[in-house]
Design a protein around this motif. Structure first.
Motif, mmCIF file in Angstrom:
data_model
loop_
_atom_site.group_PDB
_atom_site.id
_atom_site.type_symbol
_atom_site.label_atom_id
_atom_site.label_comp_id
_atom_site.label_asym_id
_atom_site.label_seq_id
_atom_site.Cartn_x
_atom_site.Cartn_y
_atom_site.Cartn_z
ATOM 1 N N ILE A 97 2.304 -12.526 0.073
ATOM 2 C CA ILE A 97 3.080 -12.873 -1.085
ATOM 3 C C ILE A 97 2.803 -14.277 -1.547
ATOM 4 N N VAL A 98 2.128 -14.988 -0.685
ATOM 5 C CA VAL A 98 1.591 -16.411 -1.255
ATOM 6 C C VAL A 98 0.526 -16.059 -2.312
ATOM 7 N N LEU A 99 -0.330 -15.291 -1.687
ATOM 8 C CA LEU A 99 -1.766 -14.872 -2.499
ATOM 9 C C LEU A 99 -1.390 -14.310 -3.938
ATOM 10 N N VAL A 100 -0.357 -13.304 -3.829
ATOM 11 C CA VAL A 100 -0.021 -12.420 -5.061
ATOM 12 C C VAL A 100 0.788 -13.275 -6.148
ATOM 13 N N ASN A 101 1.245 -14.405 -5.732
ATOM 14 C CA ASN A 101 2.128 -15.209 -6.403
ATOM 15 C C ASN A 101 0.982 -16.232 -7.128
ATOM 16 N N LEU A 102 0.057 -16.670 -6.403
ATOM 17 C CA LEU A 102 -1.217 -17.240 -7.057
ATOM 18 C C LEU A 102 -1.984 -16.760 -7.891
ATOM 19 N N GLY A 238 -11.015 -2.722 -14.084
ATOM 20 C CA GLY A 238 -10.868 -3.985 -14.952
ATOM 21 C C GLY A 238 -9.501 -4.491 -14.671
ATOM 22 N N ALA A 239 -8.654 -3.486 -14.851
ATOM 23 C CA ALA A 239 -6.989 -4.040 -14.699
ATOM 24 C C ALA A 239 -6.619 -4.262 -13.735
ATOM 25 N N LEU A 240 -7.064 -3.370 -12.527
ATOM 26 C CA LEU A 240 -6.631 -3.452 -11.269
ATOM 27 C C LEU A 240 -7.631 -4.327 -10.283
ATOM 28 N N GLY A 241 -8.752 -4.664 -10.925
ATOM 29 C CA GLY A 241 -9.551 -5.564 -10.004
ATOM 30 C C GLY A 241 -9.171 -6.757 -9.279
ATOM 31 N N LEU A 242 -8.140 -7.611 -9.867
ATOM 32 C CA LEU A 242 -7.541 -8.657 -9.368
ATOM 33 C C LEU A 242 -6.587 -8.211 -8.128
ATOM 34 N N TYR A 243 -5.886 -7.001 -8.453
ATOM 35 C CA TYR A 243 -4.778 -6.694 -7.346
ATOM 36 C C TYR A 243 -5.611 -6.277 -6.244
ATOM 37 N N CYS A 244 -6.891 -5.479 -6.585
ATOM 38 C CA CYS A 244 -7.267 -5.080 -5.212
ATOM 39 C C CYS A 244 -8.043 -6.327 -4.551
ATOM 40 N N LEU A 245 -8.632 -7.118 -5.347
ATOM 41 C CA LEU A 245 -9.092 -8.471 -4.673
ATOM 42 C C LEU A 245 -7.979 -9.395 -4.054
ATOM 43 N N THR A 246 -6.863 -9.315 -4.551
ATOM 44 C CA THR A 246 -5.664 -10.038 -3.857
ATOM 45 C C THR A 246 -5.461 -9.478 -2.566
ATOM 46 N N VAL A 247 -5.196 -7.981 -2.518
ATOM 47 C CA VAL A 247 -4.941 -7.166 -1.273
ATOM 48 C C VAL A 247 -6.359 -7.388 -0.380
ATOM 49 N N LEU A 330 1.125 -6.116 4.668
ATOM 50 C CA LEU A 330 0.659 -7.133 3.465
ATOM 51 C C LEU A 330 0.149 -6.362 2.388
ATOM 52 N N TYR A 331 -0.285 -5.310 2.088
ATOM 53 C CA TYR A 331 -0.554 -4.385 1.068
ATOM 54 C C TYR A 331 0.817 -4.033 0.294
ATOM 55 N N GLN A 332 1.669 -3.609 1.015
ATOM 56 C CA GLN A 332 2.954 -3.406 0.476
ATOM 57 C C GLN A 332 3.480 -4.222 -0.410
ATOM 58 N N ALA A 333 3.417 -5.574 0.400
ATOM 59 C CA ALA A 333 4.189 -6.631 -0.412
ATOM 60 C C ALA A 333 3.568 -7.162 -1.677
ATOM 61 N N VAL A 334 2.134 -7.306 -1.503
ATOM 62 C CA VAL A 334 1.330 -7.443 -2.706
ATOM 63 C C VAL A 334 1.464 -6.443 -3.930
ATOM 64 N N ALA A 336 4.014 -4.378 -4.266
ATOM 65 C CA ALA A 336 5.417 -4.500 -4.742
ATOM 66 C C ALA A 336 5.307 -5.436 -5.900
ATOM 67 N N VAL A 337 4.879 -6.533 -5.569
ATOM 68 C CA VAL A 337 5.100 -7.930 -6.521
ATOM 69 C C VAL A 337 4.220 -7.312 -7.843
ATOM 70 N N PHE A 338 2.835 -6.843 -7.597
ATOM 71 C CA PHE A 338 1.932 -6.331 -8.674
ATOM 72 C C PHE A 338 2.622 -5.334 -9.508
ATOM 73 N N ILE A 339 3.251 -4.383 -9.034
ATOM 74 C CA ILE A 339 4.297 -3.493 -9.883
ATOM 75 C C ILE A 339 5.119 -3.997 -10.648
ATOM 76 N N SER A 340 5.863 -4.904 -9.993
ATOM 77 C CA SER A 340 6.908 -5.306 -10.824
ATOM 78 C C SER A 340 6.490 -6.211 -12.030
ATOM 79 N N GLN A 341 5.362 -7.056 -11.543
ATOM 80 C CA GLN A 341 4.752 -7.893 -12.820
ATOM 81 C C GLN A 341 4.177 -6.970 -13.874
ATOM 82 N N ALA A 342 3.471 -5.893 -13.695
ATOM 83 C CA ALA A 342 3.009 -5.147 -14.396
ATOM 84 C C ALA A 342 4.084 -4.326 -15.410
#
Ligand code: ASP
Length: 443
Positions: A97-102, A238-247, A330-334, A336-342
């Motif tokens: 959660i902290v990482l995905v918010n950052l 390109g679009a999901l790279g940052l999401y993957c890196l966060t996980v 951890l993945y589920q939390a990241v 969930a936030v990623f999808i909401s943001q997108a």
């Protein structure tokens, strides 16, 4: 070739060759050939691993329980194990959660790609949604009801019922304690023998590891790459790279910071010794994406290489394979936030708190099989009012993340087994000899 006798090198060889073959096969369009002639070896390998999981858990756990002098030890161990499992999962979710918010990875997904992904993964989403609905329509006590089987054969017939097997094994072990020792002894001896035999069978199956892993990786690459054309894949990355890196960053922090710190604080084992012992388990988890297929090897390695006693291994690891999934949570939390943001939805702190809570619960309920984490993600999305069709955004890269999170899942189980063994005085000095992983002399 002494190096080849070490299990991790054999698995790595299969992995490397599978990767090369997969890329060549995807470029050359060998998808059908791979499906017909290569992939079945991977299926056979995983089937063999699953085949021995049930007898192994039954035999080792009931003898483990039967050897206890009193049941307070079992309940103490059980309580500590569950607390540790929940605490480590909570830490994992908080890291996510902290990482995905950052990093805010959902903010830069182009609207056009978002719509296209949602329409192309429609049928996948529908399938997962209906699976998730089955879970949701159950009452609050259903998970407990599910632990108690009404039929032994039925319980043993599906590896997803591992908790039922754990329950039966404990019950059987308790029964054995109650019977006069002279009468119980033949059964205990039989179960000991069954346990030894299954452990040796793990070694036999591992002879096939290079081929099995080769086939699993080759199949994964050809099917993932076959689904997307090269340019689409690049756009997706390109679009999901940052999401993957966060996980991945979250998983790495949990594996290389939380686990060593906990090991250091609660056991005498050095993190490097631990890693050396379970390296092959991690590679196998990566190749199979399944904690339950990895369970037999995890039990063997924790016992033989890390020095965790049979009692602790046989209780902590099957339980962990089913309910402890730090990587998945951890993945589920990241995600969930990623999808909401997108989808352009701003989450309140209360909703993020809800994600933390539901991710911990959902990871407990996630079956230890490939892709199960993404099904349970739907439950989390619904709990915060995000349309579940949003998971279409991440399915294109899910397989790879599944491999990564499964590695963390099994590592967490092994780590807790070491800590519990240390606390119970059941951790022998690990016998990591130079000859580690030699194929036993009987071969
Ligand atoms: N594949 C994971 C496991 O077996 C579960 C998941 O996250 O999909 O541990």
């Amino acid at each position: 070739m002494a190096w080849y006798k070490q299990l991790h090198w054999r698995i790595l060889t299969g992995l490397g060759l599978g990767l090369i073959y997969g890329i060549v096969a995807a470029t050359m369009g060998w998808g059908e050939f791979t499906n017909d002639w290569v992939a079945p070896w991977g299926t056979i390998f995983v089937n063999l691993l699953k085949l021995i999981a049930v007898p192994l858990v039954l035999a080792s756990l009931s003898t483990g329980v039967a050897s206890l002098s009193d049941l307070t030890q079992l309940s103490r161990m059980g309580g500590k194990t569950i607390v540790l499992y929940i605490v480590t999962t909570l830490i994992a979710v908080l890291i996510g959660i902290v990482l995905v918010n950052l990093t805010q990875p959902g903010k830069n997904v182009p609207a056009e790609l978002r719509d296209r992904l949602q329409s192309s993964y429609q049928s996948d989403v529908a399938e997962r949604t209906s699976q998730a609905q089955k879970t949701q329509s159950q009452g609050p006590l259903q998970p407990i009801v599910d632990i108690v089987p009404s039929n032994l054969v039925e319980a043993a017939s599906d590896n997803r019922n591992m908790l039922q097997i754990v329950f039966v094994a404990i019950l059987f072990g308790i029964g054995l304690i109650q019977v006069a020792r002279t009468k119980a002894q033949p059964m205990i001896d039989l179960l000991h023998t069954l346990n030894d035999v299954t452990i040796r069978i793990v070694d036999i199956i591992m002879l096939m590891a290079p081929l099995g892993v080769f086939a699993l990786i080759a199949k994964t690459i050809t099917s993932v790459a076959g689904g997307e054309s090269g340019s689409n894949l690049l756009e997706l990355l390109g679009a999901l790279g940052l999401y993957c890196l966060t996980v991945i960053a979250g998983l790495a922090i949990h594996a290389f910071l939380t686990y060593p710190l906990l090991l250091r604080a609660m056991s005498p084992m050095k993190f490097l010794t631990f890693l050396k012992g379970i390296g092959p388990v991690q590679l196998l988890a990566f190749s199979t994406s399944s904690s339950s297929a990895t369970l037999p090897l995890n039990m063997e390695r924790c016992e033989e290489k890390l020095g965790v006693s049979e009692e602790v291994c046989s209780f902590v690891l099957p339980l962990g394979a089913t309910i402890n999934m730090d990587g998945t949570a951890l993945y589920q939390a990241v995600a969930a936030v990623f999808i909401s943001q997108a989808l352009g939805m701003e989450l309140t702190w209360a909703q993020q708190g809800m994600i933390v809570f539901t991710s911990v619960l959902a990871s407990i309920g996630t079956p230890a099989v490939p892709s199960a984490g993404s099904v349970m993600l739907i439950v989390i999305l619904e709990s915060i009012g995000v349309p579940p069709s949003g998971i279409a955004l991440i399915l294109g890269v899910d397989r790879f993340l599944d491999m990564m999170r499964t590695v963390v899942n099994v590592t967490g189980d092994a780590m807790v087994s070491v800590i519990i063994a240390a606390g119970e005085g059941q951790l022998k000095p690990p016998h990591l000899s130079e000859e580690e992983d030699r194929i036993r002399t009987h071969f």
